[in-house]
Design an enzyme around this catalytic site. Structure first.
Site, short mmCIF file in Angstrom:
data_model
loop_
_atom_site.label_atom_id
_atom_site.label_comp_id
_atom_site.label_asym_id
_atom_site.label_seq_id
_atom_site.Cartn_x
_atom_site.Cartn_y
_atom_site.Cartn_z
N GLU A 86 9.20 15.30 -11.73
CA GLU A 86 9.78 14.62 -12.89
C GLU A 86 10.31 13.22 -12.58
OE1 GLU A 86 9.85 15.30 -15.95
OE2 GLU A 86 9.32 17.40 -16.11
N SER A 344 45.76 68.52 -18.71
CA SER A 344 46.38 68.96 -17.45
C SER A 344 46.21 67.98 -16.31
CB SER A 344 45.77 70.31 -17.04
OG SER A 344 46.10 71.32 -17.97
#
Length: 775
Positions: A86, A344
């Site tokens: 690029e 419990s």
């Protein structure tokens, strides 16, 4: 001289002109800054696992998926391909490459179309951040913005903007989002071919999408590869050119969605990414297990699970519901954070805190019988009773009455305060105070808090707050002493059925201490387990609180806990007791050390864990206070019991150990005989005391019953006579069948053949028992 003065005037003019221009540019730069996303601007959010695997992506206001990434988190091959293809002069130009612009303009005039672009990476970033028309005016504005970016930011910062905002097709922006979506991997691990593909993709994101146009994408990729010959070796390029192009269909990442939503909601600042402690592989395994288990559950029933690493307190897996996408199961409700009745599951902490308080040891004698505690009359889950039990047995079998008995001694308010000190906060209705029901689920707590509390069993008594992110503070609190934590873990690990269930094929135990819980009405089923490395919690139920009859912790939540620990590959460790813990024989019914208890007072020996060398005695008898041990006089010759007012001869004295009155109906004949004083001497026969103040009438002891001529099972009707106080409790084979006033008859149908032991007892300990057979 005149020439010099003229030159100086021109120099001052141009200097002033330059200063004015620079000032103007600075003012314009301040008034019209580049539209770089700021801290407060709306942005996409990505929640990541500990290895940077995306868990969930929240798009920005434009519904764009963006995975924030730093420069050092991207493959060097990608950066090389990007800059080489690029903008070869990226690191040298000031934002604009005039030669490239002139070349692009000449090629367009000569060919009548765009042959190559003249935009630098900086100019592309300017266009990405601020869409600009492709006109001469737009190009000029793009150039100015590029110069502005170079003025304000370093090359690394500009390149980072490109990495995060470059269009990658559809709703994807940035190299990391594209790499995850198309290739299923992080941009850190791109091959040469993959790096080339992602480098060229922003040129034409729609045309080069590899999932839709693989042929065009491959052609563009190969074009990039051919330009890399000065950077990569021929072998690398050849391998890359031969690599097939593959791209998966874009799918939104959706792992631990409720955790991601929670972290986004709790975030104090807006940021593009949130790192978590989640193990992506384990999270996927847990979610698959939950989804598979949910298929066998009724509609609207959900599941939650939490896996925490004990050493770091980091949460490795977080599933707040069975299936996030299942609205029928309330998939969007996070049950990890919901306050529910714990059933419990608090019992291990009760016994551990009672150990630390010096009230019990591991084999202290408790009474699992029908009892009333200031009007509170708890029963067991199966409505059956076991008589004399130890603390270990009461905890492993999750018996309710013994737990309430211990809580009464420890006191509910103190118990709740000690839990809060250890980091486990219980929630009560407004205005309610702790009472005895708290140990059976009469309060609210969260799965997250229970997991943090249970980790104390593997961390020397230190509980910890589960950490969801790497930067979360490490919060630890003392729940139990190291000795109490060891004893409770040993009971839960070696004394419970889980120790047998979690075994490998060779029979090697996995070393899991576990506990289940079921709330009132079967609304919540729990199972919490602890190994050396992990603490795991499971909750099953309906988020709307509707009961699920038949759903309890042992049959619904515990099997999933087994599967989760199997996935964690838990193994048994070698746990050595701390210096404060040792084993020693103790005696029932007194609960004292066997070494210091006379043989005639030691009716049953048991091997107990003692904490801090303390062997607390059995709790005082609720019905006969102060009578656990009492003296009787006997005739030295016959050994029979005498009294001074009826036997004038020589007398000797012996001590008798008495079992708690509520346990006498459950004693075996041998134990009952050991606890009874010697028979009376004939000279004192008139002094005989009744053995019981209660008698069952209606059937004789040892009666044999048969079906009627019509084939019906017999229906028995019994009553009690004698001195009774309050209500009478009727038990059949240890299971409570009725509780009503003494004058009310007891009826019961014998459904199956066999032996039936029927016991009647009142609240003062008076009882009678008979046995019969149904053939």
């Amino acid at each position: 001289m005149h020439i010099i003065r003229a030159f100086c005037r021109r120099l001052r003019f141009w200097a002033l002109f330059v200063v004015v221009c620079l000032g103007t540019l600075l003012v314009l730069d301040h008034l019209y800054p580049p539209p770089v996303p700021g801290r407060d601007s709306p942005r996409a959010l990505l929640v990541l696992a500990r290895d940077a695997t995306p868990l969930r992506a929240f798009p920005d206001q434009d519904h764009v998926w963006r995975h924030p990434v730093r420069l050092d988190e991207v493959s060097p091959q990608y950066l090389e391909a990007l800059v080489r293809y690029e903008d070869k002069t990226f690191y040298w130009h000031p934002g604009v490459n005039p030669l490239a612009l002139l070349r692009a303009a000449w090629q367009r005039l000569w060919h009548g179309r765009i042959v190559s672009g003249g935009s630098t990476l900086t100019m592309q970033v300017a266009r990405i951040l601020e869409p600009i028309p492709r006109t001469p005016t737009g190009k000029l504005k793009q150039i100015l913005r590029a110069l502005q970016l170079e003025w304000r930011y370093s090359k690394a910062e500009i390149l980072t903007l490109y990495l995060n905002y470059a269009p990658m097709g559809g709703v994807l922006e940035g190299v990391e989002a594209a790499s995850r979506a198309y290739l299923g991997k992080s941009a850190r691990h791109l091959s040469h071919a993959e790096a080339a593909l992602l480098a060229v993709l922003p040129q034409a994101p729609s045309r080069y999408r590899p999932d839709r146009h693989p042929a065009q994408a491959r052609e563009a990729r190969d074009k990039v590869l051919t330009r890399m010959r000065t950077t990569w070796t021929e072998a690398e390029i050849a391998d890359a050119l031969s690599e097939p192009l593959y791209a998966q269909t874009i799918r939104e990442p959706l792992r631990a969605p409720l955790l991601a939503e929670r972290l986004r909601r709790e975030a104090t600042t807006q940021k593009p990414r949130i790192d978590t402690t989640i193990d992506a592989t384990l999270q996927e395994t847990v979610e698959l297990l939950l989804a598979d288990r949910a298929k066998n559950l009724p509609p609207k029933v959900s599941i939650a699970a939490l896996v925490m690493e004990n050493a770091s307190l980091e949460v490795l897996a977080y599933a707040g519901s069975a299936d996030f996408n299942d609205d029928a199961r309330f998939g969007h409700v996070d049950m990890v954070q919901a306050s529910r009745s714990p059933g419990s599951t608090l019992k291990p902490f009760l016994y551990g805190l009672a150990l630390d308080a010096g009230l019990i040891h591991s084999e202290s004698l408790l009474a699992d019988v029908p009892q009333s505690f200031s009007g509170y009359q708890p029963g067991n889950f199966q409505q059956s009773f076991h008589g004399p039990v130890s603390v270990s047995e009461a905890l492993v079998k999750s018996l309710n009455v013994p737990a309430v008995e211990v809580l009464e001694r420890l006191e509910p308010a103190r118990f709740v305060a000690l839990l809060r000190r250890g980091g486990l906060k219980l929630r009560f209705p407004r205005g309610a105070a702790p009472n005895l029901a708290v140990i059976l689920g009469g309060a609210g707590t969260r799965l997250e808090d229970l997991v943090g509390a249970y980790s104390a069993l593997a961390r020397g008594g230190l509980a910890g707050t589960p950490r969801l992110t790497p930067d979360a503070p490490r919060e630890e609190r003392r729940m139990l002493s190291a000795g109490a934590a060891f004893i409770i873990r040993d009971i839960l690990e070696s004394g419970g059925p889980m120790g047998r269930a979690l075994e490998t094929g060779s029979g090697q135990k996995r070393g899991i201490a576990w506990k289940t819980g079921t709330s009132f009405g079967f609304r919540d089923a729990w199972s919490i387990g602890v190994s050396d490395r992990h603490t795991v919690g499971v909750w099953v139920g309906r988020p709307d609180g509707t009961p699920n009859p038949g759903f309890f912790g042992a049959n619904v939540a515990a099997p999933l806990l087994v599967d989760l620990f199997a996935a964690l590959n838990a193994r048994a460790g070698n746990h050595q007791p701390p210096p404060t813990v040792r084993q020693e024989a103790i005696c029932w019914p007194l609960g004292r050390r066997a070494a210091s208890t006379a043989p005639e007072l030691c009716h049953q020996k048991r091997l107990a864990w003692l904490l801090d060398d303390a062997a607390p005695p059995t709790f005082p008898d609720r019905l006969r206070p102060g009578t656990a041990q009492y003296p009787v006089e006997t005739d030295p010759g016959s050994g029979r019991r005498v009294r001074s007012d009826c036997f004038p001869g020589e007398r000797s004295q012996r001590e008798i150990a008495r079992w708690p009155a509520t346990l006498e109906p459950w004693l075996t004949p041998n134990l009952r005989q050991s606890a009874s004083p010697p028979p009376w001497h004939p000279a004192c026969a008139g002094q005989r005391e009744p053995e019981s103040g209660l008698a069952i009438i209606g059937l004789a002891d040892g009666a044999i019953l048969r079906r009627s001529s019509a084939g019906n099972a017999p229906l028995i009707r019994l009553e009690v006579r004698g001195k009774t106080e309050g209500e009478v409790i009727w038990l059949v084979n240890g299971k409570q069948e009725a509780r009503h006033p003494a004058r009310t008859s007891f009826t019961h149908r014998l459904e199956t053949p066999g032996r039936y032991d029927i016991t009647a007892m009142d609240e003062s300990g008076h009882y009678d028992r008979l046995s019969l057979r149904f053939r």
